[in-house]
Design a protein around this motif. Structure first.
Motif, PDB file in Angstrom:
ATOM      1  N   GLY A   1      -2.214   0.564  -1.444  1.00  0.00           N
ATOM      2  CA  GLY A   1      -3.611   0.295  -1.789  1.00  0.00           C
ATOM      3  C   GLY A   1      -4.328   1.555  -2.240  1.00  0.00           C
ATOM      4  N   GLY A   2      -5.598   1.387  -2.612  1.00  0.00           N
ATOM      5  CA  GLY A   2      -6.364   2.486  -3.183  1.00  0.00           C
ATOM      6  C   GLY A   2      -6.650   3.614  -2.209  1.00  0.00           C
ATOM      7  N   SER A   3      -7.011   3.279  -0.967  1.00  0.00           N
ATOM      8  CA  SER A   3      -7.333   4.342  -0.008  1.00  0.00           C
ATOM      9  C   SER A   3      -6.097   5.186   0.299  1.00  0.00           C
ATOM     10  CB  SER A   3      -7.882   3.746   1.293  1.00  0.00           C
ATOM     11  OG  SER A   3      -9.043   3.010   1.042  1.00  0.00           O
TER      12      SER A   3
ATOM     13  N   THR B   1      -5.681   7.585  -2.464  1.00  0.00           N
ATOM     14  CA  THR B   1      -6.595   8.727  -2.363  1.00  0.00           C
ATOM     15  C   THR B   1      -6.086   9.734  -1.331  1.00  0.00           C
ATOM     16  OG1 THR B   1      -8.467   7.314  -2.958  1.00  0.00           O
ATOM     17  CG2 THR B   1      -8.989   9.421  -1.945  1.00  0.00           C
TER      18      THR B   1
ATOM     19  N   TYR C   1     -17.069   6.333  -4.849  1.00  0.00           N
ATOM     20  CA  TYR C   1     -16.325   5.669  -3.777  1.00  0.00           C
ATOM     21  C   TYR C   1     -14.839   5.840  -4.023  1.00  0.00           C
ATOM     22  CZ  TYR C   1     -14.608   2.383  -0.365  1.00  0.00           C
ATOM     23  OH  TYR C   1     -13.935   1.820   0.698  1.00  0.00           O
TER      24      TYR C   1
ATOM     25  N   GLY D   1     -12.514   5.199  -1.198  1.00  0.00           N
ATOM     26  CA  GLY D   1     -11.735   4.486  -0.194  1.00  0.00           C
ATOM     27  C   GLY D   1     -12.329   4.590   1.187  1.00  0.00           C
TER      28      GLY D   1
ATOM     29  N   ASP E   1      -9.488   9.017 -10.290  1.00  0.00           N
ATOM     30  CA  ASP E   1      -9.363   7.825  -9.452  1.00  0.00           C
ATOM     31  C   ASP E   1      -9.494   6.607 -10.357  1.00  0.00           C
ATOM     32  OD1 ASP E   1      -9.761   5.582  -7.898  1.00  0.00           O
ATOM     33  OD2 ASP E   1     -10.982   6.600  -6.395  1.00  0.00           O
TER      34      ASP E   1
ATOM     35  N   VAL F   1      -8.372   3.597  -9.452  1.00  0.00           N
ATOM     36  CA  VAL F   1      -8.098   2.430  -8.612  1.00  0.00           C
ATOM     37  C   VAL F   1      -8.789   1.193  -9.205  1.00  0.00           C
ATOM     38  CG1 VAL F   1      -8.531   1.413  -6.326  1.00  0.00           C
ATOM     39  CG2 VAL F   1      -7.647   3.753  -6.519  1.00  0.00           C
ATOM     40  N   MET F   2     -10.027   1.381  -9.675  1.00  0.00           N
ATOM     41  CA  MET F   2     -10.742   0.254 -10.266  1.00  0.00           C
ATOM     42  C   MET F   2     -10.487   0.153 -11.773  1.00  0.00           C
ATOM     43  SD  MET F   2     -14.624  -0.801  -9.326  1.00  0.00           S
ATOM     44  CE  MET F   2     -14.623  -1.554  -7.714  1.00  0.00           C
TER      45      MET F   2
ATOM     46  N   LYS G   1      -5.677  -1.830  -6.717  1.00  0.00           N
ATOM     47  CA  LYS G   1      -6.256  -3.085  -7.234  1.00  0.00           C
ATOM     48  C   LYS G   1      -5.383  -3.768  -8.301  1.00  0.00           C
ATOM     49  CE  LYS G   1     -10.927  -1.688  -5.959  1.00  0.00           C
ATOM     50  NZ  LYS G   1     -11.519  -2.662  -5.068  1.00  0.00           N
TER      51      LYS G   1
END
Ligand code: PLP
Length: 445
Positions: free
Chosen positions: A104-106, A109, A138, A140, A245, A247-248, A274
């Motif tokens: 996952g994204g966190s 990071t 943001y 995570g 980042d 992620v999105m 994501k």
């Protein structure tokens, strides 16, 4: 579902419908209600819900080999996914880059922060550890990720648990933190990184982390075209790694496989989450550029980090199947036309007295709401305007992603829209109609 469920919910004061099925852009709840997923849940669902090929690929992998610990084995779907991600990445990654797969994204990071720190150790530059980032960002929910995040509300309860590594100004032309206008600003927000490094000294700075388009916290804030290059130059000059980042924004959400490709940027690390799993599996990754890989290969050889479930074969099979689907159906190419039809459908909303603007890139869009359109005065946070509009749109059968704090961390209401890439023109009009009804309802009271 009522709060009597055994699950620890996100919010004990809310009731949640039970999702039982997904079909394309739609989620169907246990009571039969159909919801048009205008936010892809949280910019996750790119190929749409309920694609049977993905489930079949995951089942096939699970019945072959579901798990083998990465301290003892490689696995084929993970290796294949890594190679395919590098092929989509900016050119420098294709010659000596590697991919670290996570869940996952966190986790992505956290991994990037530790890669940056250990990279400098491998290079003998032991003082460097700080990862600088931006306010109103943001990255995570784990503690390392929150340390670099700049979202005031999400950080507040945990402030005592986090060190301060340095947050610079966001790049947010709609509400410039310096009250300047592009291009006369000469990118003061990017130069804030240089200023901060000069003030604090760059000797202990390891990296700079940023979202190419700021998603959740600013509601799809797009930088000017030359922002990324200025940031990259400052990082180079001060010896920092550059971490994007994505992620999105990654995996096509903004119309390119990775958003940095809009500006020809070659970061050292790219984090993804994501859309890489499309919602079918918990999956994330760090794309590691060749100079970082080389430092580890030359140096200790071992990254002092790891998760039990990293490079999980079934999650990687989902990632490969999602990529197969994106490629077979040429869905990256669908983003621009789908975005154009959604923007066209939303255009009439921009004249609403409480809509400040519709902004974004590709299918990552934000709608900001204000009390006074001319002065751009935000609503009082206690009015919870974004949440009220989300609720009213949901009553109309359309799901959106609300947020507060785009003005200063606590004031400012916006909704994020990030639908699946398969969104039809009719679905775009359904979203706009539901939002228009929701605005009428919320602002009539
Ligand atoms: C830009 C960005 N980075 C990191 C994360 C954290 O990802 P996850 O929730 O999968 O841990 C998010 C989640 O919203 C995000 O938007």
């Amino acid at each position: 579902m009522t709060t009597r469920s055994a699950l620890f919910p996100r919010n004990f004061k809310k009731d949640y419908p039970v999702a039982v099925r997904g079909e394309g852009c739609w989620i169907i709840a246990a009571d039969g209600q159909r919801y048009l997923d205008a936010a892809g849940q949280a910019a996750v669902v790119n190929i749409g819900h309920g694609v049977p090929e993905i489930g079949r690929a995951m089942a096939a992998q699970a019945s072959q080999i579901a798990f083998a610990h990465t301290s003892q084995f490689h696995n084929e779907p993970a290796a294949r996914l890594a190679a395919r991600l590098l092929a989509l990445a900016p050119p420098s990654f294709r010659n000596g880059g590697r991919v670290y797969l996570v869940s996952g994204g966190s986790e992505a990071t956290e991994t990037a922060i530790k890669l940056a720190r250990q990279y400098h150790l491998e290079c003998g530059d032991t003082p460097r550890y700080r990862v600088l980032s931006r306010r109103q960002s943001y990255h995570g929910s784990t503690l390392g990720a929150m340390t670099v995040s700049g979202n005031v509300g999400r950080r507040l309860p945990y402030l005592p648990l986090m060190p301060e590594w340095g947050h610079i100004a966001p790049c947010f032309c709609s509400r410039c933190p310096f009250d300047l206008r592009y291009p006369d600003c000469h990118l003061a927000c990017a130069d804030d990184l240089d200023t901060r490094l000069r003030e604090t000294g760059a000797h202990d700075a390891a990296a700079f982390l940023f979202e190419p388009v700021v998603g959740a916290t600013l509601g799809a804030a797009v930088p000017p075209a030359d922002y990324a290059a200025r940031i990259a130059e400052i990082c180079r000059r001060h010896g920092l790694l550059l971490i994007a980042d994505e992620v999105m924004t990654g995996l096509g959400r903004t119309g390119k496989p990775f958003a940095v490709e809009h500006w020809g940027l070659e970061p050292d690390l790219i984090t993804v989450g994501k859309g890489i799993g499309g919602g079918y599996a918990p999956l994330g990754a760090v794309l590691v550029g060749p100079r970082v890989v080389a430092a580890f290969e030359r140096g200790s050889g071992a990254f002092a980090h790891g998760f039990t479930y990293q490079a999980h074969p079934v999650a990687a099979a989902a990632g490969n199947a999602v990529l197969d689907y994106l490629e077979t159906h040429r869905l990256f190419d669908r983003v621009a036309p789908a975005a154009a039809s959604l923007r066209a459908a939303l255009a009439p909303l921009e004249s609403h007295p409480h809509v400040a603007e519709v902004r974004g890139l590709g299918l990552l869009l934000g709608i900001e709401f204000v009390r006074d359109k001319v002065a751009r005065t935000p609503f009082d946070p206690s009015a919870a305007i974004a949440e009220k509009i989300r609720r009213a749109a949901m009553d109309e059968g359309v799901l959106t992603y609300p947020s507060q704090g785009c003005v200063d961390g606590s004031r400012g209401d916006h909704l994020l829209l990030a639908p699946p890439f398969i969104l039809s023109g009719e679905e775009a009009r359904t979203i706009a109609h539901a939002l228009s009804t929701a605005l009428a309802r919320v602002f009539s009271t």
